[in-house]
Scaffold this motif. Structure first.
Motif, PDB file in Angstrom:
ATOM      1  N   PHE A  88       0.842  -1.196   0.000  1.00 46.65           N
ATOM      2  CA  PHE A  88       0.000   0.000   0.000  1.00 46.65           C
ATOM      3  C   PHE A  88       0.879   1.248   0.000  1.00 46.65           C
ATOM      4  N   TYR A  89       1.885   1.259   0.862  1.00 40.55           N
ATOM      5  CA  TYR A  89       2.765   2.427   0.976  1.00 40.55           C
ATOM      6  C   TYR A  89       3.597   2.618  -0.290  1.00 40.55           C
ATOM      7  N   LEU A  90       4.148   1.542  -0.814  1.00 43.96           N
ATOM      8  CA  LEU A  90       4.961   1.642  -2.027  1.00 43.96           C
ATOM      9  C   LEU A  90       4.130   2.175  -3.199  1.00 43.96           C
ATOM     10  N   CYS A  91       2.904   1.696  -3.331  1.00 43.52           N
ATOM     11  CA  CYS A  91       2.055   2.123  -4.446  1.00 43.52           C
ATOM     12  C   CYS A  91       1.636   3.584  -4.332  1.00 43.52           C
ATOM     13  N   SER A  92       1.732   4.160  -3.141  1.00 45.33           N
ATOM     14  CA  SER A  92       1.347   5.563  -2.969  1.00 45.33           C
ATOM     15  C   SER A  92       2.355   6.515  -3.602  1.00 45.33           C
ATOM     16  N   PHE A  93       3.552   6.020  -3.957  1.00 41.29           N
ATOM     17  CA  PHE A  93       4.576   6.896  -4.523  1.00 41.29           C
ATOM     18  C   PHE A  93       4.236   7.352  -5.939  1.00 41.29           C
ATOM     19  N   LYS A  94       3.546   6.503  -6.687  1.00 38.66           N
ATOM     20  CA  LYS A  94       3.266   6.821  -8.088  1.00 38.66           C
ATOM     21  C   LYS A  94       2.046   6.032  -8.544  1.00 38.66           C
ATOM     22  N   LEU A  95       1.160   6.680  -9.276  1.00 44.54           N
ATOM     23  CA  LEU A  95      -0.067   6.026  -9.723  1.00 44.54           C
ATOM     24  C   LEU A  95       0.239   4.800 -10.578  1.00 44.54           C
ATOM     25  N   GLY A  96       1.283   4.859 -11.367  1.00 38.63           N
ATOM     26  CA  GLY A  96       1.636   3.712 -12.203  1.00 38.63           C
ATOM     27  C   GLY A  96       1.887   2.453 -11.389  1.00 38.63           C
ATOM     28  N   LEU A  97       2.461   2.612 -10.190  1.00 35.97           N
ATOM     29  CA  LEU A  97       2.694   1.451  -9.324  1.00 35.97           C
ATOM     30  C   LEU A  97       1.365   0.879  -8.834  1.00 35.97           C
ATOM     31  N   ALA A  98       0.440   1.759  -8.449  1.00 36.32           N
ATOM     32  CA  ALA A  98      -0.872   1.297  -7.980  1.00 36.32           C
ATOM     33  C   ALA A  98      -1.612   0.558  -9.091  1.00 36.32           C
ATOM     34  N   PRO A 149      -7.399   7.536  -8.432  1.00 39.08           N
ATOM     35  CA  PRO A 149      -8.440   8.441  -8.934  1.00 39.08           C
ATOM     36  C   PRO A 149      -9.682   7.683  -9.388  1.00 39.08           C
ATOM     37  N   VAL A 150     -10.743   8.425  -9.601  1.00 39.70           N
ATOM     38  CA  VAL A 150     -12.018   7.826  -9.991  1.00 39.70           C
ATOM     39  C   VAL A 150     -11.901   7.110 -11.333  1.00 39.70           C
ATOM     40  N   VAL A 151     -11.105   7.647 -12.245  1.00 39.10           N
ATOM     41  CA  VAL A 151     -10.987   7.023 -13.561  1.00 39.10           C
ATOM     42  C   VAL A 151     -10.409   5.615 -13.448  1.00 39.10           C
ATOM     43  N   THR A 152      -9.485   5.428 -12.518  1.00 43.31           N
ATOM     44  CA  THR A 152      -8.933   4.085 -12.301  1.00 43.31           C
ATOM     45  C   THR A 152      -9.964   3.178 -11.644  1.00 43.31           C
TER      46      THR A 152
END
Length: 586
Positions: A305-315, A354-357
């Motif tokens: 969760f924390y790692l993915c918060s760095f960049k949307l591409g990771l999430a 974001p909502v689009v994702t």
């Protein structure tokens, strides 16, 4: 070159078994006399020799010793393991013995001022050995595993060892994946052995005890204002400690792991894409191997969760990875169901998505559900069965759960357009299908989903819910005095992996990116009973949605009602939308 007198004068004195001092032998070796040096090499495996206190000596002695280690392992690799073990044993503070009531209590020495410098010297020693022996990583890893401290050791011991393990990954990057796997495996065992309910009970008991002591003191003493201010300061500083001892250890270690992830991914305060991608690959591998097969862990999975918060591409990459796990029929059913739980909880709780994702994920999930229903309509197993259709029910619950948390954002700005999108998902077909997902999903999720979809006239679920409730009758246990056994309300055995994080120190890292559940007030509950009117103007739409985005106000439950006895969700779903039954108005 260091003289013998200086070495002898630096306590404690340590001689080798065959006579003389270590400095004498090193001086002879420099002059070409190697006999004593050869004897010393053969005796290095002796425990007494390995305990030579070289770390707490003068700088000159330490440098000589590091040179000695390099020469030793390069000349005789048979001494590699003993040397590595000797160094790794220094990754924790030295043990001291304390006597209490004629009982020896051995623990780590936390007051050593030179502890950080000693650790740095140990890492220099490891780098020296690795430079001379390229195969060092292959021999080092089993030693690191073998010497990992037990959880009953002091917090300081565990903190130092984990910190030093992560430091090894900096100069031995080939070991990073294995070291991360080792650390996360240990944290996971600590996490699952410390249920969230036990942590909350310990905190409640500690708070009650503190309040009782405070009230007693206030009754006995008339404190001055400055003393009260001082006392409050002490309370606030100690309030970060977890009352549960294992939770305290887990909190400290999770803080270290979060700090490591941040430091690796950021160079000079800026996100380094290359480093972040490499670390992401390692952590996803650990996630697949350890986290995904583990049921109901509470905190450790937050490293993703924390790692993915760095960049949307990771999430998005993480969501795509989970989606592939979910819809791949070659994966075990339990893995697919867990992947669905992670998708739903991640979409619901991550502020940075974001909502689009969210819409893109809902489109994927709902389309898969409709295709699954199409395929089942042609088969012979079109009936409600968790064993046969577990991934389907998990995906339905993921969609319901995401809609509960995100429906306001999906409708924000343009209610008409948002409703058109939700109607295109065709929830009615999902709810009305013969597989009956409302019967299998957790009641707390089903009830809120039913209330929301009824309000926006997407689908009417209450007829099905009432029919399902009539099938969930309590059973009387024979021969045990008539005790009631409630029918299982969580047949999927599902959980929400990103439920609220409750470790006090490390949660400060998570909270800025975390979406808490918004309390439903009495007015909100009343509004859920009122369907919106068709033909509402654009201004009225905006007024309806104004100020309804979820806030970080914490998780607050709803008062229990008569329906709760049959719909209480399991303890491992604490912090998710609470049980809420909104009856259809007559």
């Amino acid at each position: 070159m260091l003289g013998g007198d200086e070495f002898i004068s630096s306590p404690p004195k340590k001689t080798v078994r065959f006579g003389g001092t270590l400095t004498d032998i090193l001086m002879k070796y420099e002059k070409g006399e190697t006999t004593d040096f050869e004897l010393l090499k053969h005796q290095l495996s002796d425990p007494d020799i390995k305990k030579l206190p070289w770390l707490r000596r003068s700088r000159e002695v330490v440098e000589e010793y590091l040179g000695f280690l390099g020469n030793l392992v390069s000349a005789q690799t048979v001494h590699l393991r003993p040397c590595l073990r000797m160094i790794v044993l220094q990754f924790v503070p030295p043990r001291i013995t304390i006597r209490e009531d004629d009982v020896d209590i051995s623990d780590s020495d936390d007051d050593d001022e030179n502890l950080s410098e000693n650790f740095n010297t140990c890492h220099r020693a490891l780098q020296t050995v690795a430079r001379y022996v390229p195969s060092t990583p292959q021999f080092l890893m089993p030693i690191l595993v073998e010497n990992f401290p037990f959880f009953n050791k002091s917090e300081r011991t565990l903190e130092c060892y984990v910190h030093n393990l992560l430091q090894v990954t900096v100069y031995l990057p080939t070991l990073r994946l294995q070291i991360l796997e080792l650390i996360i495996e240990k944290l996971l065992k600590l996490d699952v052995s410390t249920p969230q309910q036990d942590i909350e009970d310990a905190e409640e008991n500690a708070n009650n005890s503190d309040n009782e002591e405070k009230s007693t003191e206030e009754g006995l003493f008339d404190m001055e204002e400055d003393e009260e201010r001082k006392g409050n300061k002490v309370v606030s500083s100690s309030s970060e400690r977890m009352a549960h001892p294992l939770a305290e250890r887990l909190d400290i270690l999770m803080t270290i792991l979060f700090s490591y992830i941040k430091d690796v991914c950021h160079v000079n305060g800026k996100l380094d894409i290359s480093n972040t991608k490499d670390l992401y690959r390692d952590l996803v591998s650990v996630f697949d191997k350890l986290i995904l097969p583990t049921h109901a862990s509470c905190h450790v999975q937050y490293f993703m969760f924390y790692l993915c918060s760095f960049k949307l591409g990771l999430a998005e990459a993480f969501l795509d990875h989970l989606w592939k796990k979910l819809h791949d029929p070659n994966n075990a059913s339990v893995i697919r169901q867990t992947a669905g739980s992670y998708i739903g909880s991640f979409l619901a709780r991550a502020k940075f998505i974001p909502v689009v994702t969210v819409k893109a994920c809902l489109d994927l999930l709902v389309n898969w559900i409709h295709k699954y229903i199409d395929n089942q309509d042609k088969g012979a197993n079109v009936y409600c069965d968790v064993a046969l259709h577990g991934p389907f029910y998990s995906t339905c619950q993921t969609v319901f759960y995401t809609l509960i948390f995100r429906h306001k954002q999906l409708l924000d700005g343009n209610l008409r357009k948002g409703l058109s999108y939700l109607q295109s998902l065709n929830f009615e077909r999902i709810v009305m299908c013969q597989l009956n997902p409302l019967k299998i999903c957790i009641p707390s999720v089903v009830n809120l989903f039913a209330a929301i979809t009824r309000k926006y006239q997407l689908v009417f679920c209450y007829t099905i819910i009432e029919r399902n409730n009539r099938q969930f009758l309590p059973v009387v246990r024979s021969g045990s005095g008539g005790d009631l056994v409630q029918t299982c309300t969580n047949p999927l055995d599902s959980f929400f992996p990103f439920d609220p994080y409750i470790l006090k120190r490390s949660k400060k890292t998570i909270e800025p990116f975390y979406q808490f559940w918004e309390e439903l007030s009495a007015e909100d509950l009343e509004n859920l009973k009122k369907p919106i009117k068709k033909g509402t103007s654009k201004d009225e739409d905006d007024d309806f949605l104004k100020g309804e985005t979820p806030q970080n106000d914490g998780v607050v439950g709803i008062a229990p009602n008569s329906y709760e006895s049959n719909t209480r969700s399991p303890l491992n779903s604490i912090g998710s939308p609470p049980d809420c039954y909104v009856p259809y108005p007559q």
